[in-house]
Write a protein that holds these residues in place. Structure first.
Motif, PDB file in Angstrom:
ATOM      1  N   PRO A  86       0.933  -4.067  -3.304  1.00 58.35           N
ATOM      2  CA  PRO A  86       1.208  -2.833  -2.567  1.00 58.35           C
ATOM      3  C   PRO A  86       2.157  -3.069  -1.398  1.00 58.35           C
TER       4      PRO A  86
ATOM      5  N   SER B  80       4.197  -0.771   2.000  1.00 56.55           N
ATOM      6  CA  SER B  80       4.553   0.437   2.731  1.00 56.55           C
ATOM      7  C   SER B  80       5.817   0.149   3.523  1.00 56.55           C
TER       8      SER B  80
ATOM      9  N   GLU C 135       0.696   3.450  -7.956  1.00 58.26           N
ATOM     10  CA  GLU C 135       0.030   3.722  -6.661  1.00 58.26           C
ATOM     11  C   GLU C 135       0.141   2.523  -5.725  1.00 58.26           C
ATOM     12  N   LEU C 136       1.344   1.953  -5.679  1.00 59.04           N
ATOM     13  CA  LEU C 136       1.559   0.727  -4.926  1.00 59.04           C
ATOM     14  C   LEU C 136       2.552   0.873  -3.773  1.00 59.04           C
TER      15      LEU C 136
ATOM     16  N   SER D 155       4.198   3.466  -0.386  1.00 62.06           N
ATOM     17  CA  SER D 155       4.359   4.662   0.431  1.00 62.06           C
ATOM     18  C   SER D 155       5.514   4.409   1.387  1.00 62.06           C
TER      19      SER D 155
ATOM     20  N   LEU E 197      -3.131   2.852  -0.915  1.00 65.02           N
ATOM     21  CA  LEU E 197      -2.498   2.069  -1.970  1.00 65.02           C
ATOM     22  C   LEU E 197      -3.516   1.191  -2.688  1.00 65.02           C
TER      23      LEU E 197
END
Length: 226
Positions: A31, A33, A55-56, A58, A211
């Motif tokens: 993950p 960000s 979903e890893l 943002s 995440l």
């Protein structure tokens, strides 16, 4: 990536270090960000979209002002406000969870734009918004005063006084829970306005998705540090 310095510096166009990092993170399902104010992030939209499907990833886009003249004074050689809103829009269209960081908020310089920045960011697709009150640690304080005296000489004392009132009489407080938002009347007014604007757009409690951390693929063989 991007909490200390933007991962999309001008040199990234040639060095492609951030892109290589994203490739490795995608390969191993790690993950990530990112925080950026640069439109170069759109170059890596293919990788970000793939990370988002797992979903890893943002992204938080920094939007300091909608006034291009102020942007040029405050953040020279960075993407224009309209370009940053375009980044938000295209990230969201690609399915990448995207928020906005309004930072720094500077009393009497850009604080009047809080509501407009939130409205424009939401219209572009931002899913969450947060802000940081101007921070002036160590050598940053005299640099900022020089900037004020160059661009807003008639506001210098007024701005500094507002910052001191939000920082316990000093230009900076490092205490946890205070350094990002400050305290006192000025800080409370900014916080209240920000929250009212978020509530108007239905985002007062909005956050980006958490995440995933359960997909990590260990490299084979795992590299040794020694």
């Amino acid at each position: 990536m991007g909490t200390n310095t933007d991962p999309y510096q001008p040199a990234e166009r040639e060095k492609r270090i951030t892109r290589e990092i994203l490739e490795i993170l995608l390969e191993h399902r790690h993950p990530v960000s990112l925080v950026t104010k640069g439109q170069l992030i759109l170059r890596d939209l293919d990788l970000l979209a793939q990370l988002a499907r797992h979903e890893l990833v943002s992204v938080h886009v920094s939007v300091t002002t909608l006034d291009n003249a102020l942007k040029t004074k405050l953040e020279p050689r960075t993407a224009a406000p309209a370009a940053r809103l375009k980044v938000i829009r295209q990230l969201r269209e690609a399915g990448v969870p995207t928020g906005v960081m309004v930072a720094p908020v500077i009393p009497f310089i850009n604080d009047a734009e809080i509501e407009d920045i939130i409205a424009a960011s939401v219209a572009a697709g931002a899913q969450s918004l947060a802000y940081i009150l101007l921070r002036l640690p160590l050598e940053v304080a005299p640099m900022f005063r020089d900037w004020l005296e160059q661009h807003y000489p008639l506001k210098t004392e007024r701005v500094e006084n507002a910052i001191r009132s939000a920082r316990g009489g000093r230009l900076y407080q490092s205490g946890w829970g205070q350094r990002m938002v400050g305290s006192g009347a000025v800080a409370e007014m900014i916080a209240s306005r920000f929250q009212r604007a978020l509530k108007k757009h239905g985002l007062e409690n909005a956050t980006l998705p958490v995440l995933r951390t359960d997909l990590f693929a260990v490299p084979d063989p795992q590299a040794s540090l020694f």
